[in-house]
Design a protein around this motif. Structure first.
Motif, PDB file in Angstrom:
ATOM      1  N   HIS A 179     -14.618  -3.214 -14.118  1.00  0.00           N
ATOM      2  CA  HIS A 179     -13.849  -4.117 -13.252  1.00  0.00           C
ATOM      3  C   HIS A 179     -13.064  -3.348 -12.194  1.00  0.00           C
ATOM      4  N   PHE A 180     -12.456  -2.229 -12.570  1.00  0.00           N
ATOM      5  CA  PHE A 180     -11.693  -1.449 -11.588  1.00  0.00           C
ATOM      6  C   PHE A 180     -12.617  -0.813 -10.546  1.00  0.00           C
ATOM      7  N   THR A 181     -13.821  -0.503 -10.938  1.00  0.00           N
ATOM      8  CA  THR A 181     -14.794   0.005  -9.959  1.00  0.00           C
ATOM      9  C   THR A 181     -15.121  -1.065  -8.922  1.00  0.00           C
ATOM     10  N   LEU A 182     -15.296  -2.306  -9.385  1.00  0.00           N
ATOM     11  CA  LEU A 182     -15.563  -3.415  -8.466  1.00  0.00           C
ATOM     12  C   LEU A 182     -14.371  -3.671  -7.542  1.00  0.00           C
ATOM     13  N   LEU A 183     -13.152  -3.572  -8.115  1.00  0.00           N
ATOM     14  CA  LEU A 183     -11.952  -3.760  -7.295  1.00  0.00           C
ATOM     15  C   LEU A 183     -11.827  -2.666  -6.241  1.00  0.00           C
ATOM     16  N   HIS A 184     -12.204  -1.444  -6.603  1.00  0.00           N
ATOM     17  CA  HIS A 184     -12.155  -0.327  -5.659  1.00  0.00           C
ATOM     18  C   HIS A 184     -13.177  -0.549  -4.525  1.00  0.00           C
ATOM     19  N   GLN A 185     -14.337  -1.039  -4.874  1.00  0.00           N
ATOM     20  CA  GLN A 185     -15.351  -1.336  -3.850  1.00  0.00           C
ATOM     21  C   GLN A 185     -14.889  -2.469  -2.929  1.00  0.00           C
ATOM     22  N   GLU A 186     -14.230  -3.475  -3.508  1.00  0.00           N
ATOM     23  CA  GLU A 186     -13.698  -4.578  -2.704  1.00  0.00           C
ATOM     24  C   GLU A 186     -12.628  -4.077  -1.732  1.00  0.00           C
ATOM     25  N   TRP A 187     -11.807  -3.165  -2.215  1.00  0.00           N
ATOM     26  CA  TRP A 187     -10.759  -2.570  -1.375  1.00  0.00           C
ATOM     27  C   TRP A 187     -11.393  -1.825  -0.189  1.00  0.00           C
ATOM     28  N   SER A 188     -12.417  -1.062  -0.470  1.00  0.00           N
ATOM     29  CA  SER A 188     -13.094  -0.311   0.600  1.00  0.00           C
ATOM     30  C   SER A 188     -13.718  -1.255   1.630  1.00  0.00           C
ATOM     31  N   ALA A 189     -14.281  -2.360   1.158  1.00  0.00           N
ATOM     32  CA  ALA A 189     -14.888  -3.337   2.076  1.00  0.00           C
ATOM     33  C   ALA A 189     -13.827  -3.977   2.974  1.00  0.00           C
ATOM     34  N   ILE A 190     -12.653  -4.291   2.398  1.00  0.00           N
ATOM     35  CA  ILE A 190     -11.567  -4.874   3.201  1.00  0.00           C
ATOM     36  C   ILE A 190     -11.077  -3.867   4.234  1.00  0.00           C
ATOM     37  N   ASN A 191     -10.980  -2.587   3.839  1.00  0.00           N
ATOM     38  CA  ASN A 191     -10.562  -1.552   4.793  1.00  0.00           C
ATOM     39  C   ASN A 191     -11.520  -1.471   5.982  1.00  0.00           C
ATOM     40  N   GLU A 192     -12.806  -1.557   5.706  1.00  0.00           N
ATOM     41  CA  GLU A 192     -13.786  -1.515   6.790  1.00  0.00           C
ATOM     42  C   GLU A 192     -13.654  -2.735   7.703  1.00  0.00           C
ATOM     43  N   ALA A 193     -13.377  -3.892   7.102  1.00  0.00           N
ATOM     44  CA  ALA A 193     -13.210  -5.106   7.898  1.00  0.00           C
ATOM     45  C   ALA A 193     -11.971  -5.004   8.790  1.00  0.00           C
ATOM     46  N   ILE A 194     -10.900  -4.431   8.256  1.00  0.00           N
ATOM     47  CA  ILE A 194      -9.673  -4.253   9.047  1.00  0.00           C
ATOM     48  C   ILE A 194      -9.923  -3.285  10.199  1.00  0.00           C
ATOM     49  N   LYS A 195     -10.645  -2.205   9.931  1.00  0.00           N
ATOM     50  CA  LYS A 195     -10.962  -1.246  10.999  1.00  0.00           C
ATOM     51  C   LYS A 195     -11.785  -1.911  12.105  1.00  0.00           C
ATOM     52  N   SER A 196     -12.715  -2.774  11.707  1.00  0.00           N
ATOM     53  CA  SER A 196     -13.536  -3.478  12.693  1.00  0.00           C
ATOM     54  C   SER A 196     -12.675  -4.407  13.557  1.00  0.00           C
ATOM     55  N   SER A 197     -11.737  -5.112  12.923  1.00  0.00           N
ATOM     56  CA  SER A 197     -10.845  -6.003  13.673  1.00  0.00           C
ATOM     57  C   SER A 197      -9.958  -5.207  14.626  1.00  0.00           C
ATOM     58  N   GLU A 198      -9.427  -4.080  14.161  1.00  0.00           N
ATOM     59  CA  GLU A 198      -8.560  -3.263  15.002  1.00  0.00           C
ATOM     60  C   GLU A 198      -9.332  -2.646  16.171  1.00  0.00           C
ATOM     61  N   LYS A 199     -10.597  -2.313  15.930  1.00  0.00           N
ATOM     62  CA  LYS A 199     -11.431  -1.785  17.017  1.00  0.00           C
ATOM     63  C   LYS A 199     -11.611  -2.850  18.099  1.00  0.00           C
ATOM     64  N   ASP A 200     -11.840  -4.090  17.673  1.00  0.00           N
ATOM     65  CA  ASP A 200     -12.004  -5.182  18.628  1.00  0.00           C
ATOM     66  C   ASP A 200     -10.705  -5.419  19.404  1.00  0.00           C
ATOM     67  N   ILE A 201      -9.560  -5.347  18.713  1.00  0.00           N
ATOM     68  CA  ILE A 201      -8.268  -5.539  19.381  1.00  0.00           C
ATOM     69  C   ILE A 201      -8.039  -4.456  20.424  1.00  0.00           C
ATOM     70  N   LYS A 202      -8.389  -3.211  20.106  1.00  0.00           N
ATOM     71  CA  LYS A 202      -8.218  -2.111  21.058  1.00  0.00           C
ATOM     72  C   LYS A 202      -9.112  -2.298  22.281  1.00  0.00           C
ATOM     73  N   GLN A 203     -10.327  -2.798  22.075  1.00  0.00           N
ATOM     74  CA  GLN A 203     -11.226  -3.054  23.206  1.00  0.00           C
ATOM     75  C   GLN A 203     -10.663  -4.161  24.101  1.00  0.00           C
ATOM     76  N   GLN A 204     -10.109  -5.197  23.489  1.00  0.00           N
ATOM     77  CA  GLN A 204      -9.513  -6.275  24.278  1.00  0.00           C
ATOM     78  C   GLN A 204      -8.281  -5.791  25.034  1.00  0.00           C
ATOM     79  N   ALA A 205      -7.528  -4.879  24.419  1.00  0.00           N
ATOM     80  CA  ALA A 205      -6.339  -4.334  25.084  1.00  0.00           C
ATOM     81  C   ALA A 205      -6.716  -3.567  26.339  1.00  0.00           C
ATOM     82  N   GLN A 206      -7.804  -2.800  26.266  1.00  0.00           N
ATOM     83  CA  GLN A 206      -8.237  -2.021  27.418  1.00  0.00           C
ATOM     84  C   GLN A 206      -8.808  -2.902  28.526  1.00  0.00           C
ATOM     85  N   ALA A 207      -9.253  -4.091  28.167  1.00  0.00           N
ATOM     86  CA  ALA A 207      -9.830  -4.998  29.160  1.00  0.00           C
ATOM     87  C   ALA A 207      -8.792  -5.937  29.777  1.00  0.00           C
TER      88      ALA A 207
END
Length: 337
Positions: A179-207
């Motif tokens: 179960h903790f392995t699955l929770l760790h994988q879920e955490w990593s997936a959320i981190n990647e999603a946050i990075k993707s959102s922040e990348k989009d925000i930075k692109q919009q800021a530059q535009a």
């Protein structure tokens, strides 16, 4: 009787439409299907359209302004006092008309598509960050059931969790490790999603020209700059910097009577998310103000000596809000010295 204003109680499919004359007397108050609305309004080309600033109001506001209508979006808290009797669609639509007739009501401009795109990215990122915080708290609570306590901070837990799963000496059972392995994988997936959102925000800021101007201010980065632009646009909806600061709850609340003025803490009204970001910006300036020599850092340094760092952070956030409005409204660059 000539209809001068139409109030629309928005919904997904069935809208309540109320028309009033110049004396604010109801001429009609009827329900319309979504596909019938624009054809019905075409019969009244010169009227003012009023709506609550709620889900879908930005779309309808943009669409109606494109057709040449004058649109008034009213914050819901200003409509509620005018609802008479029981709450229903008819009373809500008439309350919108009454609120729109009041001379001191502050109306909201419909957001542009650029603002909606920025708001979309921020709402998604905010939900993802909340989900990550919830997940981290759950992992800590579940580890505590096995007698395992990790130091504060998400980075400490993230670094320790893989070793805890592999460590055969602790009390984690085989099922718990799965179960903790699955929770760790879920955490990593959320981190990647946050990075993707922040990348989009930075692109919009530059535009965005407005966001690029705001990022010249010390302490303000892409996330805060785009959040301000998505909320305030070009600042034309506000009379001055204090009006904008008051709108996001960064001015003292007042409880005065008998000619004696009594001020308290900040009102905390309006956009909580934007207020939080500006206070975080203020703290980032305070952390480095001892060695900085720019005018903003020198000002907050002297304020800290008199009032302490926590009150100074809120005062600095208030000052940043006023600077932000001035730069957006006047379209000028920030002068640090």
């Amino acid at each position: 009787m000539k209809v001068t204003l139409i109030g629309i109680d928005l919904a997904k499919n069935v809208f309540q439409v109320c028309g009033v004359n110049q004396a604010c007397k109801s001429v009609f108050n009827r329900a319309l299907r979504r596909h019938q609305l624009m054809a019905f309004l075409a019969q009244y080309p010169d009227v003012i359209i009023a709506m609550e600033a709620c889900s879908g109001s930005n779309y309808w506001g943009r669409s109606l302004k494109a057709q040449g209508y004058q649109v008034r979006l009213i914050p819901p808290q200003h409509v509620k006092p005018f609802v008479k009797g029981n709450k229903n669609d008819r009373n809500d639509a008439f309350a919108i008309c009454e609120a729109a007739h009041r001379p001191n009501i502050q109306f909201v401009e419909p957001r542009t598509l650029e603002q909606v795109d920025m708001m979309l990215a921020h709402r998604i990122r905010e939900r993802q960050v909340d989900a990550r915080t919830t997940l981290i708290n759950q992992i800590r609570g579940l580890l505590n059931e096995y007698g395992i306590v990790i130091a504060q901070g998400k980075e400490s837990l993230k670094a320790a969790l893989p070793d805890l799963i592999e460590d055969a000496e602790n009390e984690l059972t085989e099922r718990a490790r799965v179960h903790f392995t699955l929770l760790h994988q879920e955490w990593s997936a959320i981190n990647e999603a946050i990075k993707s959102s922040e990348k989009d925000i930075k692109q919009q800021a530059q535009a965005s020209e407005g966001a690029k101007l705001l990022m010249q201010i010390k302490g303000i980065g892409e996330i805060t700059a785009t959040a301000v632009v998505s909320f305030a646009g070009n600042g034309s909806s506000y009379k001055n910097g204090r009006h904008f600061s008051a709108n996001i709850g960064l001015v003292p609340k007042e409880h005065s009577s008998g000619g004696k003025q009594s001020l308290g803490g900040i009102t905390k009204r309006g956009n909580r998310y934007l207020r939080k970001l500006l206070i975080q910006c203020a703290w980032s300036i305070i952390r480095h103000c001892k060695t900085a020599q720019d005018r903003l850092s020198v000002w907050v340094k002297t304020l800290i000596e008199r009032r302490g760092s926590h009150k100074s952070a809120v005062a600095l956030a208030n000052k940043l809000a006023r600077i932000v409005w001035a730069i957006l409204f006047k379209k000028t660059e920030f002068r640090a010295v």
